[in-house]
Design an enzyme around this catalytic site. Structure first.
Site, PDB file in Angstrom:
ATOM      1  N   ASP A   1       9.082  -9.177   3.112  1.00  0.00           N
ATOM      2  CA  ASP A   1       8.210  -8.783   2.004  1.00  0.00           C
ATOM      3  C   ASP A   1       6.846  -9.418   2.218  1.00  0.00           C
ATOM      4  O   ASP A   1       6.742 -10.507   2.796  1.00  0.00           O
ATOM      5  CB  ASP A   1       8.787  -9.235   0.668  1.00  0.00           C
ATOM      6  CG  ASP A   1      10.020  -8.444   0.250  1.00  0.00           C
ATOM      7  OD1 ASP A   1      10.089  -7.243   0.575  1.00  0.00           O
ATOM      8  OD2 ASP A   1      10.901  -9.026  -0.403  1.00  0.00           O
TER       9      ASP A   1
ATOM     10  N   ASP B   1      10.002  -0.763  -0.387  1.00  0.00           N
ATOM     11  CA  ASP B   1      10.246  -0.937  -1.825  1.00  0.00           C
ATOM     12  C   ASP B   1       9.390   0.013  -2.652  1.00  0.00           C
ATOM     13  O   ASP B   1       9.842   0.564  -3.664  1.00  0.00           O
ATOM     14  CB  ASP B   1       9.959  -2.379  -2.249  1.00  0.00           C
ATOM     15  CG  ASP B   1      10.868  -3.386  -1.567  1.00  0.00           C
ATOM     16  OD1 ASP B   1      11.983  -3.020  -1.164  1.00  0.00           O
ATOM     17  OD2 ASP B   1      10.435  -4.551  -1.431  1.00  0.00           O
TER      18      ASP B   1
END
Length: 158
Positions: free
Chosen positions: A117, A135
């Site tokens: 991330d 995401d």
């Protein structure tokens, strides 16, 4: 769309963009390193061994196989739905985004054991959990699925 397999193109684009951005951030940053971009946004290298919002991240390792299995099963279901309903434009686009996002994060779980991330939005001291392109595709796909279901005649009626 006449051929359901054309829905794999947006999925592939999501996977490629997701993996390219993750590759760049892994090369440019050390784990935990953060670089401010604006007064509410940082680039950061974070590892998420859990699911959304780091759910089960500290579960001891079993979650890796669990999330790999869930992503593989969800992808199989999505492929089945695309074959069956591939002519429904909004539904097909939504599913292709979710599929691309799921597979982008699946690549990370298989390769690294966690998801990379790097997008960190915040206000003051409150930080939204870091996320990535995959995401965003999953979230966008789910929003389109909800919108598609609400547009259909009889939506919301028992």
């Amino acid at each position: 769309m006449r051929d359901w397999r054309l829905w794999l193109v947006p999925s592939a684009l999501v996977i490629v963009l997701d993996q390219l951005t993750k590759h760049w951030i892994v090369q440019a940053f050390s784990f935990g390193e953060s670089s401010p971009v604006t007064s509410y946004f940082n680039l950061v290298l974070a590892h998420n061994s859990g699911a959304a919002f780091s759910f089960l991240a500290a579960a001891g390792g079993w979650q890796r196989l669990f999330f790999i299995t869930v992503a593989a099963l969800a992808s199989a279901v999505i492929l089945h739905l695309l074959r069956k309903h591939g002519r429904q434009t909004l539904f097909g686009l939504a599913l292709s985004l979710v599929l691309g996002g799921a597979l982008g994060n699946l690549v990370d779980r298989i390769h690294w054991g966690y998801v990379v991330d790097f997008l960190d939005f915040y206000y003051g001291n409150y930080h939204w959990p870091a996320f990535n392109v995959a995401d965003m595709a999953i979230t966008g796909g789910v929003i389109l699925l909800v919108w598609d279901s609400l547009r259909k005649p009889g939506a919301g009626k028992p």
